[in-house]
Design a protein around this motif. Structure first.
Motif, PDB file in Angstrom:
ATOM      1  N   GLN A 101       0.607  -1.274  -0.026  1.00  0.00           N
ATOM      2  CA  GLN A 101       0.017  -0.025  -0.022  1.00  0.00           C
ATOM      3  C   GLN A 101       0.774   1.283  -0.055  1.00  0.00           C
ATOM      4  N   ASN A 102       2.008   1.135   0.249  1.00  0.00           N
ATOM      5  CA  ASN A 102       3.020   2.268   0.249  1.00  0.00           C
ATOM      6  C   ASN A 102       4.053   2.167  -0.858  1.00  0.00           C
ATOM      7  N   ALA A 103       4.126   1.321  -1.710  1.00  0.00           N
ATOM      8  CA  ALA A 103       5.280   1.272  -2.519  1.00  0.00           C
ATOM      9  C   ALA A 103       4.959   0.689  -4.078  1.00  0.00           C
ATOM     10  N   THR A 104       5.628   1.182  -4.970  1.00  0.00           N
ATOM     11  CA  THR A 104       5.483   0.426  -6.279  1.00  0.00           C
ATOM     12  C   THR A 104       6.627  -0.654  -6.398  1.00  0.00           C
ATOM     13  N   GLU A 105       6.570  -1.526  -6.994  1.00  0.00           N
ATOM     14  CA  GLU A 105       7.197  -2.985  -7.086  1.00  0.00           C
ATOM     15  C   GLU A 105       7.834  -3.118  -8.293  1.00  0.00           C
ATOM     16  N   LEU A 106       8.997  -3.012  -8.503  1.00  0.00           N
ATOM     17  CA  LEU A 106       9.601  -3.406  -9.893  1.00  0.00           C
ATOM     18  C   LEU A 106      10.147  -4.831  -9.831  1.00  0.00           C
ATOM     19  N   VAL A 107       9.730  -5.880 -10.491  1.00  0.00           N
ATOM     20  CA  VAL A 107      10.258  -7.145 -10.610  1.00  0.00           C
ATOM     21  C   VAL A 107      11.045  -7.541 -11.559  1.00  0.00           C
ATOM     22  N   TYR A 108      12.362  -7.631 -11.242  1.00  0.00           N
ATOM     23  CA  TYR A 108      13.430  -7.989 -12.362  1.00  0.00           C
ATOM     24  C   TYR A 108      13.781  -9.517 -12.190  1.00  0.00           C
ATOM     25  N   CYS A 109      13.657 -10.078 -13.223  1.00  0.00           N
ATOM     26  CA  CYS A 109      14.208 -11.589 -13.400  1.00  0.00           C
ATOM     27  C   CYS A 109      15.613 -11.727 -13.701  1.00  0.00           C
ATOM     28  N   ILE A 110      16.161 -12.437 -12.636  1.00  0.00           N
ATOM     29  CA  ILE A 110      17.710 -12.711 -12.713  1.00  0.00           C
ATOM     30  C   ILE A 110      18.114 -14.009 -13.436  1.00  0.00           C
ATOM     31  N   SER A 111      17.082 -15.111 -13.086  1.00  0.00           N
ATOM     32  CA  SER A 111      17.334 -16.281 -13.692  1.00  0.00           C
ATOM     33  C   SER A 111      15.887 -16.975 -13.847  1.00  0.00           C
TER      34      SER A 111
END
Length: 227
Positions: free
Chosen positions: A66-76
């Motif tokens: 509720q207080n943050a944007t999330e950037l999901v990065y795929c490493i493997s």
């Protein structure tokens, strides 16, 4: 950029940290999450992250920050990041592979499912300590009578269905969950019908929980807000 009032000459100032020292949640040796917030590294500022390891079919449960944007990065490996757009009322599914990202706006309902074993994701937040509301908590803490009345459901069936959810799940399905094929006349379907992400037809699987002893989810005193 926020103004920093840190005393960078202080002996307590931190510039490095080993994430393996802050296990946030562990389901098993292949499914676990390490966390980093300003509570571990005091020079972070307005950023934090989760280091996520998953095997095929394991899910970072539906939740919101509720207080943050999330950037999901795929490493493997590879995963599907699924988001409910509250404006269009659509479920959006974004498959990501190494080097690719999916962005989850602040407060949006979302989850991640590993498509293959040895999937490694990095979730980056624009908050020093991201807040968290898990779907398992909403389901277990809302009285069955409220669900039944609000959505015109059978209260006994709702209560029976949700009874096995006794704690915050974080990574599902739980270890004591037994998958059984649904006995119906329909064909097996993937939850993502346009993509063959999984070796099993997850769309045709029901997870049935036996009577199981309650066990405590590890509570890490790191201010993440997970309980």
């Amino acid at each position: 950029m926020a103004v920093s009032y840190l005393d960078y000459t202080s002996p307590t100032i931190q510039f490095t940290y080993d994430l393996s020292n802050n296990l946030f949640f562990k389901k098993d040796a292949r499914n676990y999450i390490n966390g980093l917030s300003i509570n571990q590294l005091n020079t972070l500022g307005n950023v934090s992250l989760l280091d996520i390891f998953l095997s095929t079919g394991n899910v970072v449960e539906p939740h919101i920050h509720q207080n943050a944007t999330e950037l999901v990065y795929c490493i493997s490996g590879s995963a599907v990041v699924s988001i409910v757009n509250p404006f269009t009322k659509e479920l959006l599914n974004f498959p990501i592979q190494p080097g690719q990202v999916a962005n989850v706006p602040q407060g949006w309902w979302h989850y991640e499912i590993a498509s293959v074993d040895n999937t490694h994701l990095l979730a980056i937040f624009d908050a020093p300590v991201p807040e968290f509301i898990g779907g398992s908590d909403l389901l277990r803490l809302t009285p069955a009578s409220v669900f039944a009345h609000t959505y015109c459901l059978n209260e006994a069936q709702v209560k029976e269905t949700l009874a096995p959810i006794t704690q915050t799940v974080v990574i599902g399905p739980p270890n004591d969950c037994h998958a059984q094929q649904v006995q119906d006349k329909g064909s097996a379907r993937s939850p993502y019908p346009n993509h063959a992400y999984f070796s099993q037809p997850y769309g045709s699987t029901t997870y049935q929980h036996p009577d199981r002893p309650q066990h405590q989810m590890p509570v890490i005193g790191n201010g993440w807000g997970y309980r």
